[in-house]
Motif scaffolding. Sequence first.
Motif, PDB file in Angstrom:
ATOM      1  N   SER A  89      43.730 -34.373  13.740  1.00  0.00           N
ATOM      2  CA  SER A  89      43.186 -35.432  12.921  1.00  0.00           C
ATOM      3  C   SER A  89      41.797 -35.792  13.448  1.00  0.00           C
ATOM      4  N   PRO A  90      40.821 -35.911  12.567  1.00  0.00           N
ATOM      5  CA  PRO A  90      39.466 -36.255  13.037  1.00  0.00           C
ATOM      6  C   PRO A  90      39.417 -37.561  13.832  1.00  0.00           C
ATOM      7  N   SER A  91      40.257 -38.497  13.468  1.00  0.00           N
ATOM      8  CA  SER A  91      40.233 -39.794  14.159  1.00  0.00           C
ATOM      9  C   SER A  91      40.827 -39.731  15.562  1.00  0.00           C
ATOM     10  N   LEU A  92      41.590 -38.696  15.852  1.00  0.00           N
ATOM     11  CA  LEU A  92      42.250 -38.591  17.154  1.00  0.00           C
ATOM     12  C   LEU A  92      41.801 -37.354  17.935  1.00  0.00           C
ATOM     13  N   GLN A  93      40.971 -36.541  17.327  1.00  0.00           N
ATOM     14  CA  GLN A  93      40.637 -35.234  17.890  1.00  0.00           C
ATOM     15  C   GLN A  93      40.099 -35.305  19.313  1.00  0.00           C
ATOM     16  N   SER A  94      39.274 -36.299  19.592  1.00  0.00           N
ATOM     17  CA  SER A  94      38.638 -36.374  20.907  1.00  0.00           C
ATOM     18  C   SER A  94      39.638 -36.677  22.027  1.00  0.00           C
ATOM     19  N   ARG A  95      40.827 -37.158  21.654  1.00  0.00           N
ATOM     20  CA  ARG A  95      41.812 -37.533  22.680  1.00  0.00           C
ATOM     21  C   ARG A  95      43.076 -36.684  22.644  1.00  0.00           C
ATOM     22  N   THR A  96      43.131 -35.718  21.732  1.00  0.00           N
ATOM     23  CA  THR A  96      44.377 -35.001  21.469  1.00  0.00           C
ATOM     24  C   THR A  96      44.316 -33.545  21.909  1.00  0.00           C
ATOM     25  N   SER A  97      45.422 -33.092  22.439  1.00  0.00           N
ATOM     26  CA  SER A  97      45.582 -31.673  22.758  1.00  0.00           C
ATOM     27  C   SER A  97      47.030 -31.270  22.485  1.00  0.00           C
ATOM     28  N   ILE A  98      47.205 -30.191  21.738  1.00  0.00           N
ATOM     29  CA  ILE A  98      48.531 -29.661  21.467  1.00  0.00           C
ATOM     30  C   ILE A  98      48.592 -28.232  21.982  1.00  0.00           C
ATOM     31  N   SER A  99      49.641 -27.928  22.706  1.00  0.00           N
ATOM     32  CA  SER A  99      49.801 -26.591  23.278  1.00  0.00           C
ATOM     33  C   SER A  99      51.241 -26.143  23.126  1.00  0.00           C
ATOM     34  N   MET A 100      51.494 -24.866  23.359  1.00  0.00           N
ATOM     35  CA  MET A 100      52.862 -24.367  23.261  1.00  0.00           C
ATOM     36  C   MET A 100      53.222 -23.553  24.481  1.00  0.00           C
ATOM     37  N   ASP A 101      54.502 -23.589  24.823  1.00  0.00           N
ATOM     38  CA  ASP A 101      55.078 -22.776  25.885  1.00  0.00           C
ATOM     39  C   ASP A 101      56.138 -21.901  25.238  1.00  0.00           C
ATOM     40  N   THR A 102      55.777 -20.661  24.974  1.00  0.00           N
ATOM     41  CA  THR A 102      56.703 -19.794  24.252  1.00  0.00           C
ATOM     42  C   THR A 102      57.917 -19.410  25.095  1.00  0.00           C
ATOM     43  N   SER A 103      57.796 -19.449  26.416  1.00  0.00           N
ATOM     44  CA  SER A 103      58.933 -19.100  27.273  1.00  0.00           C
ATOM     45  C   SER A 103      60.040 -20.146  27.180  1.00  0.00           C
ATOM     46  N   LYS A 104      59.657 -21.382  26.878  1.00  0.00           N
ATOM     47  CA  LYS A 104      60.641 -22.463  26.739  1.00  0.00           C
ATOM     48  C   LYS A 104      60.856 -22.841  25.272  1.00  0.00           C
ATOM     49  N   ASN A 105      60.083 -22.220  24.379  1.00  0.00           N
ATOM     50  CA  ASN A 105      60.124 -22.554  22.962  1.00  0.00           C
ATOM     51  C   ASN A 105      59.868 -24.051  22.744  1.00  0.00           C
ATOM     52  N   GLN A 106      58.823 -24.522  23.394  1.00  0.00           N
ATOM     53  CA  GLN A 106      58.439 -25.930  23.307  1.00  0.00           C
ATOM     54  C   GLN A 106      56.945 -26.044  22.979  1.00  0.00           C
ATOM     55  N   PHE A 107      56.596 -27.116  22.294  1.00  0.00           N
ATOM     56  CA  PHE A 107      55.183 -27.432  22.145  1.00  0.00           C
ATOM     57  C   PHE A 107      54.968 -28.883  22.561  1.00  0.00           C
ATOM     58  N   THR A 108      53.779 -29.125  23.081  1.00  0.00           N
ATOM     59  CA  THR A 108      53.499 -30.384  23.765  1.00  0.00           C
ATOM     60  C   THR A 108      52.294 -31.092  23.161  1.00  0.00           C
ATOM     61  N   LEU A 109      52.414 -32.405  23.085  1.00  0.00           N
ATOM     62  CA  LEU A 109      51.313 -33.273  22.670  1.00  0.00           C
ATOM     63  C   LEU A 109      50.803 -34.017  23.887  1.00  0.00           C
ATOM     64  N   GLN A 110      49.500 -34.004  24.068  1.00  0.00           N
ATOM     65  CA  GLN A 110      48.877 -34.852  25.072  1.00  0.00           C
ATOM     66  C   GLN A 110      47.834 -35.728  24.381  1.00  0.00           C
ATOM     67  N   LEU A 111      47.952 -37.030  24.589  1.00  0.00           N
ATOM     68  CA  LEU A 111      47.035 -37.999  24.002  1.00  0.00           C
ATOM     69  C   LEU A 111      46.461 -38.830  25.148  1.00  0.00           C
ATOM     70  N   SER A 112      45.179 -38.707  25.360  1.00  0.00           N
ATOM     71  CA  SER A 112      44.560 -39.337  26.523  1.00  0.00           C
ATOM     72  C   SER A 112      44.059 -40.741  26.206  1.00  0.00           C
ATOM     73  N   SER A 113      43.786 -41.467  27.267  1.00  0.00           N
ATOM     74  CA  SER A 113      43.191 -42.811  27.164  1.00  0.00           C
ATOM     75  C   SER A 113      43.922 -43.698  26.168  1.00  0.00           C
ATOM     76  N   VAL A 114      45.220 -43.782  26.310  1.00  0.00           N
ATOM     77  CA  VAL A 114      46.016 -44.529  25.336  1.00  0.00           C
ATOM     78  C   VAL A 114      45.747 -46.032  25.436  1.00  0.00           C
ATOM     79  N   THR A 115      45.919 -46.684  24.313  1.00  0.00           N
ATOM     80  CA  THR A 115      45.839 -48.138  24.205  1.00  0.00           C
ATOM     81  C   THR A 115      47.111 -48.622  23.513  1.00  0.00           C
ATOM     82  N   PRO A 116      47.339 -49.915  23.458  1.00  0.00           N
ATOM     83  CA  PRO A 116      48.532 -50.421  22.753  1.00  0.00           C
ATOM     84  C   PRO A 116      48.600 -49.969  21.295  1.00  0.00           C
ATOM     85  N   GLU A 117      47.464 -49.621  20.702  1.00  0.00           N
ATOM     86  CA  GLU A 117      47.464 -49.133  19.325  1.00  0.00           C
ATOM     87  C   GLU A 117      48.096 -47.752  19.188  1.00  0.00           C
ATOM     88  N   ASP A 118      48.312 -47.079  20.303  1.00  0.00           N
ATOM     89  CA  ASP A 118      48.958 -45.763  20.265  1.00  0.00           C
ATOM     90  C   ASP A 118      50.478 -45.868  20.365  1.00  0.00           C
TER      91      ASP A 118
END
Length: 123
Positions: free
Chosen positions: A60-89
Amino acid sequence: QLQESGPGLVKPSETLSLTCTVFNEALTTAPKYWGWIRQPPGKGLEWIGNIRYSGSTYYSPSLQSRTSISMDTSKNQFTLQLSSVTPEDAGVYYCAGSDGPQMSPTRDDYDDWGPGTQVTVSS
């Protein structure tokens, strides 16, 4: 079938990290897209971003600067990382899967949808 996991409480300015475990389907199955959507208290659903079966990511353009999504195929998992969180998150975070590119926050637009996990941002 999807299942979110991660800490329910994050401090302001820290990085939120959530994992989605996918059952019964490989992350690398074409043409799958795996996404994250959230719902703040009292508000509607918001699309955060997704990762394609090939590993390409879209945010999302509004969250792009703080967002990273990655996958671990060995565990069949994907991960969200959202940095610099505030109560609005704060809110309920969902992971989802679709058979095509999807930037919609609407549950009906996805083939798979996790039960959601509550995130609180507080010191």
